[in-house]
Write an enzyme that holds these catalytic residues in place. Sequence first.
Site, short mmCIF file in Angstrom:
data_model
loop_
_atom_site.label_atom_id
_atom_site.label_comp_id
_atom_site.label_asym_id
_atom_site.label_seq_id
_atom_site.Cartn_x
_atom_site.Cartn_y
_atom_site.Cartn_z
N TYR A 1 45.65 50.01 44.14
CA TYR A 1 45.63 49.80 45.18
C TYR A 1 46.00 51.05 46.59
CZ TYR A 1 42.55 46.76 43.35
OH TYR A 1 41.32 45.62 42.73
N HIS B 1 46.31 42.88 35.42
CA HIS B 1 45.58 43.57 36.12
C HIS B 1 44.53 44.18 34.86
CE1 HIS B 1 44.13 46.37 39.73
NE2 HIS B 1 42.94 45.93 38.75
#
Length: 276
Positions: free
Chosen positions: A47, A105
């Site tokens: 991110y 992830h």
Amino acid sequence: MKTLSVNGAEIPAIGLGTWTLEGRACTDLVSHALGIGYRHVDTAAIYGNEQEVGEAIRNAGLPRGDIFLTTKVWWTDLAAADLKRSATESLERLGLDHVDLLLVHWPNPAVPLAETMDALNRVREEGLTRHIGVSNFPSRLLAEAVRLSEAPLVANQVEYHPYLNQDKVHAACRENGMAMVSYCPIYRGGALLDEPAVAEAAARHGRTPAQIVLRWHLEQEDVAVIPRTSRKERLAENAGIFDFSLDAGEMAAISRLRSAGRRLCDYGFSPEWDSP
């Protein structure tokens, strides 16, 4: 706020997703969320905002143990040495000595899952994270990850909303004592929030359609939500879902929206793996 007790972890049922939040706007939004009672924050190495999230947490004036912080290791960093490096670098960016939950992830077919799960367990043993889990793992792969992990996995974070059937993944999570954490829980708003099943329930309860959809999630066993927003006023709205319930008819009407077929938010990445 309600918490989920799963495999030794206490996960607040609603959290703040921070995907796409950047810079000072990210820090300010996380700070505001913590100020109005949020205790669950979700970020990830990919991110690019761990530094901003960490700044907000460090400056919140709250005991570190009161905040449940999740970050994630990107799919290109799942070999043993890379996973430890990623986790260490995440903590450096966050300015913290541990996270509460470290997730893989996305799966990576090019790296043996046994190697990844062993590395994930090692960083837990070293105290970099209190708990471990995965994200975007379909049910069959989740079962394999559970089998390979010495420590219990506490969560599988997946896209989930009334347009997307995740019954198989949800059942696999429950079977293994895990939470299913929903990202993109209200889809993209718009079409979903205009659905009669949602709009009519909102009118009956005097709530917004988004609140109805979020409440739909929390009526389900061991499901948490991490809606992302860039607007401070949405934070209180999203959190205001604990003083009403949906009845069986309302739950069924919203769940029937899945018959429209699998609809995904476009997160720009979809690995080649088996279906949920």
